[in-house]
Structures are given as C-alpha cells and as structure tokens.
Design an enzyme around this catalytic site. Sequence first.
Site, short mmCIF file in Angstrom:
data_model
loop_
_atom_site.label_atom_id
_atom_site.label_comp_id
_atom_site.label_asym_id
_atom_site.label_seq_id
_atom_site.Cartn_x
_atom_site.Cartn_y
_atom_site.Cartn_z
N ARG A 161 -8.96 -9.37 9.72
CA ARG A 161 -8.50 -10.38 9.38
C ARG A 161 -8.97 -11.22 9.79
O ARG A 161 -9.40 -12.67 9.35
CB ARG A 161 -7.03 -10.45 8.86
CG ARG A 161 -6.22 -9.94 8.33
CD ARG A 161 -5.25 -9.53 8.11
NE ARG A 161 -4.30 -9.21 7.16
CZ ARG A 161 -2.93 -8.34 7.14
NH1 ARG A 161 -3.12 -8.35 8.78
NH2 ARG A 161 -2.49 -7.23 6.99
N ARG A 205 7.54 0.44 1.93
CA ARG A 205 6.59 -0.65 2.76
C ARG A 205 5.43 -1.81 2.34
O ARG A 205 5.10 -1.18 1.72
CB ARG A 205 7.13 -0.03 3.83
CG ARG A 205 5.62 -0.09 4.18
CD ARG A 205 5.12 1.48 5.60
NE ARG A 205 5.56 2.60 5.11
CZ ARG A 205 5.01 3.63 6.25
NH1 ARG A 205 4.11 3.73 6.45
NH2 ARG A 205 5.39 4.96 5.55
N CYS A 265 -2.40 -17.98 13.88
CA CYS A 265 -2.24 -17.03 15.16
C CYS A 265 -1.96 -17.91 16.49
O CYS A 265 -3.23 -19.17 16.66
CB CYS A 265 -3.15 -16.18 15.28
SG CYS A 265 -2.85 -15.05 13.76
N ASP A 309 -6.77 2.71 10.11
CA ASP A 309 -6.44 2.88 8.80
C ASP A 309 -7.55 2.66 8.60
O ASP A 309 -8.70 1.98 8.37
CB ASP A 309 -6.38 0.77 9.28
CG ASP A 309 -5.67 0.93 8.53
OD1 ASP A 309 -5.23 1.41 7.26
OD2 ASP A 309 -4.63 -0.63 8.71
N CYS A 311 -8.40 -13.14 17.95
CA CYS A 311 -9.30 -12.37 18.74
C CYS A 311 -10.71 -12.40 17.68
O CYS A 311 -11.33 -12.16 17.12
CB CYS A 311 -8.36 -11.07 18.67
SG CYS A 311 -6.88 -10.88 19.13
N CYS A 368 -10.25 -9.59 15.40
CA CYS A 368 -9.51 -9.04 13.74
C CYS A 368 -10.33 -9.05 12.44
O CYS A 368 -11.40 -8.72 12.52
CB CYS A 368 -8.90 -10.41 14.04
SG CYS A 368 -7.90 -11.28 13.26
N ASP A 417 -11.16 -1.37 13.70
CA ASP A 417 -11.25 -1.72 12.14
C ASP A 417 -13.22 -2.19 12.15
O ASP A 417 -13.08 -3.38 13.44
CB ASP A 417 -10.40 -2.67 11.51
CG ASP A 417 -9.05 -2.20 11.07
OD1 ASP A 417 -8.79 -1.00 11.19
OD2 ASP A 417 -8.02 -2.39 11.55
N LYS A 437 -3.23 4.13 7.07
CA LYS A 437 -3.21 5.46 8.59
C LYS A 437 -3.06 6.42 8.72
O LYS A 437 -2.58 7.04 8.36
CB LYS A 437 -2.11 4.52 9.64
CG LYS A 437 -2.31 3.15 9.65
CD LYS A 437 -1.34 2.41 10.49
CE LYS A 437 -1.30 0.68 11.19
NZ LYS A 437 -1.36 -0.02 9.63
N ARG A 442 0.82 -1.03 -0.12
CA ARG A 442 0.04 0.55 0.35
C ARG A 442 0.58 1.20 -0.41
O ARG A 442 0.54 2.20 -0.42
CB ARG A 442 -0.84 -0.01 1.60
CG ARG A 442 -2.11 -0.80 0.90
CD ARG A 442 -3.11 -0.96 2.09
NE ARG A 442 -2.68 -1.07 3.42
CZ ARG A 442 -2.81 -2.36 3.53
NH1 ARG A 442 -3.44 -3.18 3.19
NH2 ARG A 442 -2.39 -2.90 5.08
N TYR A 443 1.95 0.93 1.01
CA TYR A 443 2.64 2.45 1.68
C TYR A 443 4.05 2.01 0.37
O TYR A 443 4.39 0.79 0.27
CB TYR A 443 3.19 3.08 2.31
CG TYR A 443 2.18 3.29 3.53
CD1 TYR A 443 1.73 4.39 3.96
CD2 TYR A 443 1.45 2.06 4.40
CE1 TYR A 443 0.83 4.16 4.64
CE2 TYR A 443 0.79 2.08 5.16
CZ TYR A 443 0.60 3.05 5.20
OH TYR A 443 -0.55 3.93 6.21
#
Length: 369
Positions: free
Chosen positions: A126, A108, A117, A322, A121, A124, A285, A329, A104-105
């Site tokens: 994702r 990076r 994971c 975000d 969570c 989450c 999010d 962000k 995206r950036y």
Amino acid sequence: MPDGSLPPNRPLPEPAARPLRDADALAAAGLVPPGSLPTLRAVAARYAVSVTPAMAALIDPSDPKDPIAAQYLPHPAELEASPLELEDPIADHPHTPVTGVVHRYPDRALLKPLLACPVYCRFCFRREQVGPSGGVLSEAELEAALDWFAAHPQVKEAILTGGDPLMLSPRRLGHIIRRLSAMPHIGIIRLHTRVPVADPARVNDALAEALDTETALFLCLHANHAREFTPEARAALRRLSRAGVALLGQTVLLRGVNDTAESLEALLRAMLECRVKPYYLHQLDRAPGTARFEVPIAEGRALLASLRGRVTGLAWPTYALDLPGGQGKAPIGPDFAERAEGGWQVRGPLGGGHFQADGATSEGSPTAG
C-alpha cells in the site's frame, strides 16, 4: 551470524528522540551516506519514510546488507518500476463499498481507520497510499464504515488494518472495538500491526485496556527478522499476552532479510518464544519499485520445505500469494505428497518416505476421507 544478530563489538547508532522522517534526518543520524541524499530525497518525496528510534537503534550502517536497514531505509531502486508491478496489487479500490472498508471475502472485511504507520516498509503493497498525512477517517466516515459492518450480517470477522490501527489513540481504538463487539454477527476481530516491534513504547496499559473485549480478538504481528524482537518488543508482546490478546505472526519473504533457512528459522523461533503463532509467510506483492526484494516462489517453497522437521509444527506458517485483482490468498507451500497408482507417495521431512495405499470399502471403492 546465523540468527542475524549483531556481534557484540559492532557499534549501533544512537537512537533518535523521535522517528526519522526524511532522507536528511537519516543522514544526520548516520544511517545513510550524505552523498546519496539527492537520490534518496527523490525516493522520500514519492514514498513515505519513517524509522522509529527502536528500529534506528538496530541498524548497522557499516553493513551494506543489514536486514533491518533493507526494510526501512529508502533505496534508489524504488524509483525503478517493472511492468509486472501494480499500484494496487491486491485491488483494494475495486472492493471498497464505503470509505475505509475493503470487502473481498464473503465472511470477512477490512476496516482501514487510518493510513499512517510507525515505520514505512520499503516493500509495502500500500506504499502508494500510506504516509504521514495519516489518511485518518473523519468521525462521519468512521461511523459510516462501522454502520456498513452492522448492516452486513454475513460478515463474521472484522480486520483492522491500514496503516496500523495501533497508531490510533486508545480512546478511538477502544470505540471501534466496542462498536464491532456489540454486533451479534461479528465473532472475530483481528488487528494487523507492526507497533509492538517497531514502537513498543506505545503498548501501554491504556492500549491493552482498549483491546479488552469478550469477542475473540487476534493481534497479527508483522515482523520479518529475529533482531526485531528486542527486549522492549518482547515486553510489549508479554503485556498483550497477559491482557488476553491472542497473538499471530505474519512475515513477508524478502531477499536479503529472511531468505535463508537460518534467518527464517531464527525468526519463527523468536515469534514462538514471545507466544506469537506464525500464521502467514507472504510471497512479496509486486508493488512499484519492490523488485529487489522478490524471492522466486520455487525458492520460497524449497526454503520452507527445508524447515519441515527442523522446527516444531507450531512454527509452520502458511506460505501464500495474495492474487492480483482481489482474488484472495492462495496457499503456495511445498508439497510432501504426490498421487501414485493405488495411493499416495509421501515424502518424510526427516528423510525417506512412505507409500500410503488407498483404503477400500466393502464394495471395493476407495474410502472417503
């Protein structure tokens, strides 16, 4: 209690021998009532469940507002989606040039070597992608992803995420670190992880050795409550610190978990005690079924502002949203300065304020900077 810790006479459930991965296992461990099983099975069928022994030991099933349980135990509200919620709220998919890479950036890119994971969570972003199947990149996919980084010299920072990169074997993780470190244009490697708090036993000598590199390496720890910093978690973070790994902290602002000045202060202080520099405080999010966790931005700004002057500047994170659509962000933190005629009115965190007049050059115009 102000810091969210358990009173000494409150019993904790016995830790499990392995992660609890479904509603029935949670009920057998006494973490959810048996009567809730039909609904929680439906939740678990859609969104992955995993609660490590370390986290199970922290949950107080007698407390309906337990902040650790809120993060990890499935809840019926997860099946209620809002029109404001998105399956891919930060737009990973449109910015995926090759499997496992998100760009995206300009400077990076993310490398997602797996989608597993230690814990899942309930908030989450994702949550539609991660799960026990792991989504591990094949050898060919991983090499293609690394080749993409090698072919893009404008990318200066590689961010390992997923999933949790510390779930990889030390051998595979070490291979990725070595490949990235050998690229002259990669000056920073960053890893996003929950492992040191959620499964601290994984942070062993082999893992520390895998992270050994001459390239600047930062480990960004995701933790949301002070109680997650158990003695075992603190020992894991100390091991990483001794190995020369720079530690950052990221937190999601969550209703019922860290949405009071007391709980957020305790968390930030716990991070600093473990040599973890608070980095981001994320606005939630809007992933499907997560509305119960959302704290309004105005409330988040006021909460963070209340801590200015109350905690050291070392504890001050960037409060950020975000933006949907992969637009990056944006800082949304509280303001302490307002433009006024001829200068700035600055609010003092300890009370009072100050008018800072504009300076002037010899020509009578405001100075720059």
